[in-house]
Write an enzyme that holds these catalytic residues in place. Structure first.
Site, PDB file in Angstrom:
ATOM      1  N   MET A 198      -0.116   1.244   5.208  1.00 55.57           N
ATOM      2  CA  MET A 198      -0.926   1.472   6.399  1.00 55.57           C
ATOM      3  C   MET A 198      -1.905   0.329   6.611  1.00 55.57           C
ATOM      4  O   MET A 198      -2.299  -0.343   5.659  1.00 55.57           O
ATOM      5  CB  MET A 198      -1.717   2.772   6.261  1.00 55.57           C
ATOM      6  CG  MET A 198      -0.902   4.038   6.390  1.00 55.57           C
ATOM      7  SD  MET A 198      -1.970   5.500   6.360  1.00 55.57           S
ATOM      8  CE  MET A 198      -0.742   6.804   6.515  1.00 55.57           C
ATOM      9  N   HIS A 208      -2.564  -1.142  -3.379  1.00 52.56           N
ATOM     10  CA  HIS A 208      -3.731  -0.284  -3.150  1.00 52.56           C
ATOM     11  C   HIS A 208      -3.613   0.970  -4.015  1.00 52.56           C
ATOM     12  O   HIS A 208      -2.801   1.857  -3.737  1.00 52.56           O
ATOM     13  CB  HIS A 208      -3.817   0.136  -1.686  1.00 52.56           C
ATOM     14  CG  HIS A 208      -4.113  -0.994  -0.758  1.00 52.56           C
ATOM     15  ND1 HIS A 208      -3.998  -0.876   0.611  1.00 52.56           N
ATOM     16  CD2 HIS A 208      -4.533  -2.263  -0.985  1.00 52.56           C
ATOM     17  CE1 HIS A 208      -4.329  -2.023   1.179  1.00 52.56           C
ATOM     18  NE2 HIS A 208      -4.645  -2.885   0.234  1.00 52.56           N
ATOM     19  N   ASP A 212      -4.071  -4.961   6.016  1.00 57.43           N
ATOM     20  CA  ASP A 212      -4.477  -5.790   4.892  1.00 57.43           C
ATOM     21  C   ASP A 212      -3.354  -6.768   4.555  1.00 57.43           C
ATOM     22  O   ASP A 212      -2.192  -6.386   4.440  1.00 57.43           O
ATOM     23  CB  ASP A 212      -4.789  -4.913   3.676  1.00 57.43           C
ATOM     24  CG  ASP A 212      -5.377  -5.700   2.520  1.00 57.43           C
ATOM     25  OD1 ASP A 212      -5.975  -6.772   2.775  1.00 57.43           O
ATOM     26  OD2 ASP A 212      -5.251  -5.244   1.366  1.00 57.43           O
ATOM     27  N   SER A 236       0.864  -1.188   0.000  1.00 60.85           N
ATOM     28  CA  SER A 236       0.000   0.000   0.000  1.00 60.85           C
ATOM     29  C   SER A 236       0.893   1.229   0.000  1.00 60.85           C
ATOM     30  O   SER A 236       1.703   1.391  -0.915  1.00 60.85           O
ATOM     31  CB  SER A 236      -0.953  -0.020   1.198  1.00 60.85           C
ATOM     32  OG  SER A 236      -1.864   1.050   1.129  1.00 60.85           O
ATOM     33  N   THR A 237       0.802   2.080   1.008  1.00 62.28           N
ATOM     34  CA  THR A 237       1.577   3.318   1.038  1.00 62.28           C
ATOM     35  C   THR A 237       3.076   3.038   0.965  1.00 62.28           C
ATOM     36  O   THR A 237       3.607   2.267   1.762  1.00 62.28           O
ATOM     37  CB  THR A 237       1.278   4.101   2.333  1.00 62.28           C
ATOM     38  OG1 THR A 237      -0.131   4.228   2.482  1.00 62.28           O
ATOM     39  CG2 THR A 237       1.917   5.474   2.293  1.00 62.28           C
TER      40      THR A 237
END
Length: 378
Positions: free
Chosen positions: A320, A229, A323, A202-203
């Protein structure tokens, strides 16, 4: 003392609205506004903000150029405001390559109508990066809450005590989590035991993934699936960029795409990627609206566990939230292998931390070590 925010945007309307929205949160304060990239550089140096919001299309100097200069001189978390168009996606990816930590959709309608969803997203993102980049400021914030509680009700004291306890637990957990390539359990032999590599991020993921995938040769022996993401146009632009930059073939996944050695499939934004029961191709589905992420690492990991059993190498990178943790648990129950990125090389140590702290990581490693290990261990 609130976290200091520098807003960079050439639109007086956005400057005014962002300042209003950001200042609504007691832990945030806009300390400066810049109308172009050069002003952003100057104010970043003089105001020493904890976090910066950055537009990309501005006169004199664009946002991406400003990010490069700021990150080279005095690094600070920079969150880009991005158009959701394909062009906006390519520019945002340039900004992430330059050192920006994340992006937020620049939606005129949401800003105009005072969207609560935008407020929550903006507040959470800015506080998250400001506190992670400035632990001393985070401690000061906790101390301030304690001081306030001392003069208020018993309930306030209890709330502050709980916040202190959570902060202490977080610090203790991060100190006890394996880092710097440490191994949480005895390394397992992967040769002959893996059919597919599935990576979730993600991030901070685009930069980490670029480093890993760029190091893979065109004749890599396994198919690779990436769940990053991102919104729809972003995954397409990301896949096309990687395909141009890398030796290995990269494309945004479509229903029916075969799982081919030496090819990377990127899960499309706004959809879920799953595998057919035979484990020969992928299916792209709208998915359940109750699932927070589209694409979702947990969903794809779970599908991989059902289709490939214990023949999967799952890798959880920077991001973050948590997940990937439950999906990793399902993979481990089938006998598959899990690697997670270490804290030092993560932009946000959330997703891999959740996996490591749950005892699901076979190994925890720096991002620079992932590709060499893939080439030597598979």
């Amino acid at each position: 003392m609130p976290y200091k925010v520098l807003v960079v945007d050439d639109s007086s309307f956005f400057q005014h609205r962002l300042k209003e929205i950001i200042n609504e949160h007691p832990d945030l304060e806009v300390v400066g506004i810049a109308a172009n990239g050069q002003e952003a550089i100057d104010l970043a140096a003089s105001l020493n903000p904890d976090v910066i919001t950055m537009d990309y299309e501005m006169p004199r100097m664009d946002g991406v150029s400003a990010v490069r200069v700021i990150m080279a001189s005095k690094p600070v978390p920079i969150v880009m405001f991005s158009s959701m168009t394909y062009e906006g996606a390519t520019i945002t990816l340039d900004a992430l390559d330059a050192g920006a930590v994340d992006f937020i959709p620049k939606n005129f309608a949401e800003v105009s109508r005072n969207s609560q969803a935008l407020k929550s997203k903006l507040h959470d993102t800015l506080i998250g990066f400001a506190s992670s980049a400035n632990p001393e400021a985070a401690k000061r914030k906790t101390d301030e809450l304690a001081a306030v509680a001392a003069t208020k009700s018993q309930k306030a004291k209890e709330v502050t005590a709980a916040l202190r306890q959570r902060l202490a637990a977080k610090t203790q957990a991060s100190q006890s989590t394996p880092t710097s390539g440490a191994v949480s359990t005895s390394p397992k032999k992967l040769k002959g035991s893996v059919k597919i590599v599935v990576i979730g991020a993600s991030t901070g993921g685009p930069v980490a993934l670029s480093e890993i995938i760029a190091a893979l040769p065109s004749d890599f022996h396994f198919p690779v699936i990436v769940i990053q993401h991102m919104p729809e146009n972003f995954t397409r632009a990301f896949a096309e960029r990687l395909n141009r930059q890398c030796k290995i073939s990269v494309k945004e996944a479509e229903t029916g795409d075969k799982l081919i050695a030496g090819r990377v499939l990127i899960a499309p934004g706004g959809k879920q990627l799953m595998f057919d029961r035979a484990g020969s191709s992928v299916k792209i589905l709208d998915g359940d609206d109750r699932v927070n992420y589209k694409p979702c690492v947990d969903v794809t990991f779970a599908s991989a566990a059902a289709s490939f059993g214990g023949k999967v190498l799952g890798i959880v990178l920077t991001g973050m939230g948590a997940d990937g943790c439950e999906g990793a648990r399902l993979l481990k129950q089938k006998g598959s292998f899990i690697w997670s990125q270490n804290q030092e090389t993560c932009v946000v140590y959330g997703m891999p931390a959740a996996v490591a702290r749950a005892g699901l990581s076979d190994e925890v490693m720096a991002v620079k070590d992932v590709a060499p290990r893939l080439l030597s261990d598979l």
